[in-house]
Design a protein around this motif. Sequence first.
Motif, short mmCIF file in Angstrom:
data_model
loop_
_atom_site.label_atom_id
_atom_site.label_comp_id
_atom_site.label_asym_id
_atom_site.label_seq_id
_atom_site.Cartn_x
_atom_site.Cartn_y
_atom_site.Cartn_z
N LEU A 230 0.82 -1.22 0.00
CA LEU A 230 0.00 0.00 0.00
C LEU A 230 0.85 1.27 0.00
O LEU A 230 0.33 2.37 -0.22
N GLY A 231 2.14 1.13 0.25
CA GLY A 231 3.04 2.29 0.26
C GLY A 231 2.79 3.23 1.42
O GLY A 231 2.82 4.45 1.27
N VAL A 232 2.54 2.66 2.61
CA VAL A 232 2.21 3.50 3.76
C VAL A 232 3.19 3.27 4.91
O VAL A 232 3.79 2.21 5.04
N ARG A 233 3.32 4.28 5.73
CA ARG A 233 3.99 4.12 7.03
C ARG A 233 2.89 4.20 8.09
O ARG A 233 2.10 5.14 8.11
N GLU A 234 2.85 3.19 8.93
CA GLU A 234 1.71 3.03 9.82
C GLU A 234 1.98 3.65 11.19
O GLU A 234 3.12 3.72 11.66
N LEU A 250 5.61 -4.96 15.55
CA LEU A 250 5.55 -4.37 14.21
C LEU A 250 6.38 -3.09 14.16
O LEU A 250 7.08 -2.83 13.18
N ALA A 251 6.32 -2.31 15.23
CA ALA A 251 7.09 -1.06 15.27
C ALA A 251 8.59 -1.31 15.25
O ALA A 251 9.36 -0.55 14.65
N ASN A 252 9.02 -2.41 15.87
CA ASN A 252 10.45 -2.71 15.99
C ASN A 252 10.98 -3.67 14.93
O ASN A 252 12.18 -3.94 14.90
N TYR A 253 10.10 -4.19 14.09
CA TYR A 253 10.49 -5.15 13.05
C TYR A 253 11.40 -4.46 12.03
O TYR A 253 11.03 -3.44 11.44
N ALA A 254 12.62 -4.98 11.86
CA ALA A 254 13.64 -4.30 11.05
C ALA A 254 13.16 -3.97 9.63
O ALA A 254 13.32 -2.83 9.17
N PRO A 255 12.57 -4.91 8.87
CA PRO A 255 12.08 -4.56 7.53
C PRO A 255 11.03 -3.45 7.56
O PRO A 255 10.95 -2.64 6.63
N ALA A 256 10.22 -3.41 8.63
CA ALA A 256 9.20 -2.35 8.74
C ALA A 256 9.86 -0.99 8.98
O ALA A 256 9.41 0.03 8.44
N LYS A 257 10.93 -0.98 9.76
CA LYS A 257 11.65 0.28 9.99
C LYS A 257 12.21 0.82 8.68
O LYS A 257 12.12 2.03 8.40
N ASN A 258 12.77 -0.06 7.87
CA ASN A 258 13.33 0.37 6.58
C ASN A 258 12.22 0.87 5.65
O ASN A 258 12.40 1.85 4.93
N LYS A 261 10.89 4.48 6.26
CA LYS A 261 11.77 5.59 5.89
C LYS A 261 11.41 6.19 4.53
O LYS A 261 11.64 7.37 4.28
N THR A 262 10.85 5.36 3.64
CA THR A 262 10.58 5.82 2.27
C THR A 262 9.10 5.85 1.90
O THR A 262 8.74 6.33 0.84
#
Length: 520
Positions: A230-234, A250-258, A261-262
């Motif tokens: 969806l291209g969102v930052r939650e 979910l907040a600390n999940y490394a791929p989610a952090k990356n 950023k974009t």
Amino acid sequence: MSAAGVLSFTQQGWEQVLAKAKRALVYLDASCAESLHWSCGAPRLLEAVGGPAWHLREFEPLAVGGGSEQPKAVFVLSCLLKGRTVDILRDIIRRSHFQYCVVVTAVSHAVHLTANHVPAAAAAELEGQQPVFEQLEEKLCEWMGNMNHKAEVLHVPLLLAPAAPHLALTPAFATLFPLLPQDVHLLNSARPDKRRLMSLGEMDASALTPELLLQIRCLVSGLNSLCEHLGVREECFAVGSFSRVIAADLANYAPAKNRRKTAAGRASVVFVDRTLDLTGAVGHHGDNLVEKMISVLPQLPGHTNDVMVNMVELTALQAVEENENVIAPGCLAQSNDISAKTLWEALLNTKHKEAVMEVRRHLVEAASRENLPIKMSMGRVTPGQLMTYIQLFKNNLKALRNHCGLLQLGLATVQTLKHQQTAKWDNFLAFERLLLQNIAESSMAVVLSQLLPMIKPSTQRTNNDYSPEELLILLIYIYSVIGEFPVDKDLREAEEKVKKALAQVFSEESELPPLLQKIT
């Protein structure tokens, strides 16, 4: 989040599977089969497979392997490629003649690293690499008996089963349930060398068992893939102790952090513990036809959110009872029938009375389009009236094919309205309303005393009396509604009488249903 975006997320995932499925035996586990069921349907996958020699099979220990004329296999799995799952994979492949194996997992490679105890720092250095998948590819070739055979392992986030534009289910996590206050002592016993938890409010990820934490991480992996699509930052919100752990993961999940950023868009994600509304789950205040369908019709085997619709009425078979297991059942999911999907969405979003009228309207319009001899009748919609319209399609094969999905929903409506449990629904509702009216004036002991005469053994029960399962539902409702209450001598005596009566009923049942077998 748009409904179209969620639907395209699931469809895009299945398109990747369909692209691999040509001329292959396809093995699916139950959760992926349910996602397929609501997304594009098994016929779409069979069409992609092509030919009678290649078809779909259940992924389970006794699954039939592939013969010499079936050199390709695709395994579509909702879980980690670890432990028992890998053992089943190995056994199926060894008793087959495969030369090309594709394994699709709904769980990302990052979670597989976690499952294999790779430290976070080491996992970060492996970005862009997939050593766990590569090692399994080598194993697949070894099991096929030739290291020159072809093997692929890939991640496709088949997380959702889209039941409607604004309702998506997660079959693989149907059993993921929040912890209860009684579970605190189990958490403490598993960590004797750490500070004891006094309540669930003190719980964090470090307090959970590795197995439960891994299951949460699998869910987080799927949610991260959805947000990426969806291209969102939650921004996450949590209601309940267990939900707070999931939101934090979910907040600390490394791929989610990356990803965050974009990501250009924004979204709010609210996690709510199921246990916060047990009353709603067991109550009968809902005036929705679909809720009643799911409650009273038999569950579709292997599915968590669909039912079996008896289709014998639309066949030439006369003896219904003898042949009801010969004809494949219908269901509620109609992913390839536009008219049926429209009706299904109406059933989900309207009250019972309006929903039944919608079923009649759709049946009348379908019969008119097929030039069937329909006789209009006004006033209250009855099961018999709907059945008269449905029977018009019985001997018209073309009309049956054109409106098969609609007829399945029509029959589901008729069978629900005629079911004895639907009539009992009003009995539940009457008791629940009486309880709510008296709750401020009556003690818990008085309420249990009112329930006691309703507990009857099978030899004394009529169709209007409550079964053991239904009595447990009423007890859950009573305790959920009343909440905290003082415990005194009268209450202890009342509870003992109810326990004794239930134990007597359970012991005299000729056969306990599956739920009660688990409880006892």
